[in-house]
Design an enzyme around this catalytic site. Structure first.
Site, PDB file in Angstrom:
ATOM      1  N   ASP A  89       0.705 -10.802   2.797  1.00  0.00           N
ATOM      2  CA  ASP A  89       2.071 -10.787   3.302  1.00  0.00           C
ATOM      3  C   ASP A  89       2.173 -11.086   4.795  1.00  0.00           C
ATOM      4  O   ASP A  89       3.266 -11.059   5.359  1.00  0.00           O
ATOM      5  CB  ASP A  89       2.773  -9.466   2.977  1.00  0.00           C
ATOM      6  CG  ASP A  89       1.879  -8.254   3.107  1.00  0.00           C
ATOM      7  OD1 ASP A  89       0.720  -8.396   3.545  1.00  0.00           O
ATOM      8  OD2 ASP A  89       2.330  -7.141   2.756  1.00  0.00           O
ATOM      9  N   HIS A 121       0.935  -4.903   6.655  1.00  0.00           N
ATOM     10  CA  HIS A 121       1.307  -3.511   6.908  1.00  0.00           C
ATOM     11  C   HIS A 121       0.050  -2.667   7.102  1.00  0.00           C
ATOM     12  O   HIS A 121      -0.954  -2.878   6.424  1.00  0.00           O
ATOM     13  CB  HIS A 121       2.120  -2.952   5.740  1.00  0.00           C
ATOM     14  CG  HIS A 121       3.352  -3.737   5.426  1.00  0.00           C
ATOM     15  ND1 HIS A 121       3.383  -4.701   4.440  1.00  0.00           N
ATOM     16  CD2 HIS A 121       4.588  -3.706   5.981  1.00  0.00           C
ATOM     17  CE1 HIS A 121       4.594  -5.230   4.397  1.00  0.00           C
ATOM     18  NE2 HIS A 121       5.349  -4.650   5.324  1.00  0.00           N
ATOM     19  N   ASP A 129      -3.828  -6.842   5.277  1.00  0.00           N
ATOM     20  CA  ASP A 129      -2.422  -6.801   4.882  1.00  0.00           C
ATOM     21  C   ASP A 129      -1.547  -6.723   6.141  1.00  0.00           C
ATOM     22  O   ASP A 129      -1.960  -6.167   7.160  1.00  0.00           O
ATOM     23  CB  ASP A 129      -2.192  -5.569   4.015  1.00  0.00           C
ATOM     24  CG  ASP A 129      -0.846  -5.554   3.320  1.00  0.00           C
ATOM     25  OD1 ASP A 129      -0.787  -5.890   2.126  1.00  0.00           O
ATOM     26  OD2 ASP A 129       0.152  -5.174   3.967  1.00  0.00           O
ATOM     27  N   HIS A 150      -1.330   2.220   0.860  1.00  0.00           N
ATOM     28  CA  HIS A 150      -0.382   3.153   1.494  1.00  0.00           C
ATOM     29  C   HIS A 150      -0.431   4.560   0.893  1.00  0.00           C
ATOM     30  O   HIS A 150       0.201   5.472   1.431  1.00  0.00           O
ATOM     31  CB  HIS A 150       1.048   2.630   1.383  1.00  0.00           C
ATOM     32  CG  HIS A 150       1.328   1.405   2.195  1.00  0.00           C
ATOM     33  ND1 HIS A 150       1.004   1.293   3.527  1.00  0.00           N
ATOM     34  CD2 HIS A 150       1.911   0.215   1.840  1.00  0.00           C
ATOM     35  CE1 HIS A 150       1.364   0.100   3.973  1.00  0.00           C
ATOM     36  NE2 HIS A 150       1.906  -0.563   2.971  1.00  0.00           N
TER      37      HIS A 150
END
Length: 303
Positions: free
Chosen positions: A240, A159, A157, A120
């Site tokens: 996740d 996200h 991931d 990120h």
């Protein structure tokens, strides 16, 4: 197979209740304890490697924000503790060392288990628990230091890897593929976001879609990666998307991570001599993280 980590990554500490906790790394270590792996300590990154993706002013800003005790906040969910900078430099250094070792034929595969995560972190912005874009820096080291023609970064991931996308947006030698739940933090990752050279492929998935939708999205995506002909594949390995994870809802199972890892490894065998460097990103339910990492690393070894 090579495995890089470092105890200093436990010193990046968060307030109680924060999902990106040091216990994640301990869970990973326990999951891999019985495996025959070439275990090495992640070195501290050279400043020049961090500068491959982040400007000097941003690095200096992180350094100035480091607290002598307690915590400092860089954004709403990204904290600094006294040990955070060295931990982040171990994370970057671990990826760079893994790239070096794999390209030197010391191992075909490597897994880097460090924290904080990185995907990120944008060019001059820390966010989403991340300080530096570790996997993007590793890709740039492979291209600029080792002289590779093309690399691929594959991110599963839950996200979107907005930071990796930002850091590689203008890089025609790097293909970036991200599957992620949408809508979900950080809000980016539309299929229309294709990069300056059409080298970015986003695979948004709806909540509850499960492993079947993941496989249907990734199979043609891997065909696109094969056509790109990378000399090295890097993985942003976030776990996740697991059904037990508290931060999202894609409902993947442990065997889904094993399937995708195996598919990536088979692709690597056909295009880049099997060379894969995998980098830990998210995963916040500790038992699910441990089981998924074990399945991921076992498949990396097997394939």
């Amino acid at each position: 197979m090579l495995y890089l980590t470092h105890a200093e990554c436990l010193e990046h500490r968060e307030p109680d209740g924060h999902p990106e906790q040091a216990a994640r790394l301990l869970a990973v270590e326990r999951a891999l304890a019985g495996m025959a792996l070439d275990r090495r300590e992640a070195p501290l990154a050279a400043r020049d490697d961090v500068l491959r993706c982040h400007p000097e002013g941003y690095i200096a800003r992180v350094e100035r924000a480091m607290p002598a005790a307690g915590w400092a906040m860089l954004d709403g969910d990204t904290y600094l503790a006294p040990g955070s900078l060295r931990a982040a430099l171990r994370a970057v250094g671990g990826v760079c060392a893994a790239v070096d070792a794999v390209l030197a034929d010391e191992a075909r595969r490597a897994f880097v288990a460090c924290r904080p995560p990185g995907h990120h972190a944008e060019t001059a912005r820390a966010m989403g628990f991340c300080l530096f874009g570790s996997v993007a820096i590793g890709a740039k080291r492979a291209l600029d230091h080792h002289g590779l023609s093309r690399v691929a970064v594959l991110d599963f991931d839950v996200h979107h890897g907005n930071g990796t996308q930002d850091l590689l947006w203008d890089e025609p030698r790097a293909m970036f593929v991200s599957s992620h739940q949408m809508p979900l933090y950080p809000g980016s990752g539309l299929a229309s976001e294709v990069g300056a050279h059409g080298q970015i492929l986003n695979l948004p998935l709806r909540s509850g879609s499960g492993g079947g939708a993941m496989r249907a999205a990734w199979q043609p995506a891997l065909d696109r990666v094969a056509a790109f002909r990378p000399d090295l594949i890097l993985i942003s390995a976030g776990f996740d998307a697991h059904a037990d994870d508290p931060l999202a809802g894609l409902e993947w199972e442990t065997q889904d991570f094993a399937w995708l890892t195996g598919a990536i490894c088979k692709l690597a065998d056909t295009c880049c001599g099997g060379r894969v460097v995998s980098v830990l990103e998210g995963g916040y339910d500790l038992p699910a993280l441990a089981a998924s990492v074990a399945a991921h690393v076992d498949k990396l070894r097997e394939e």
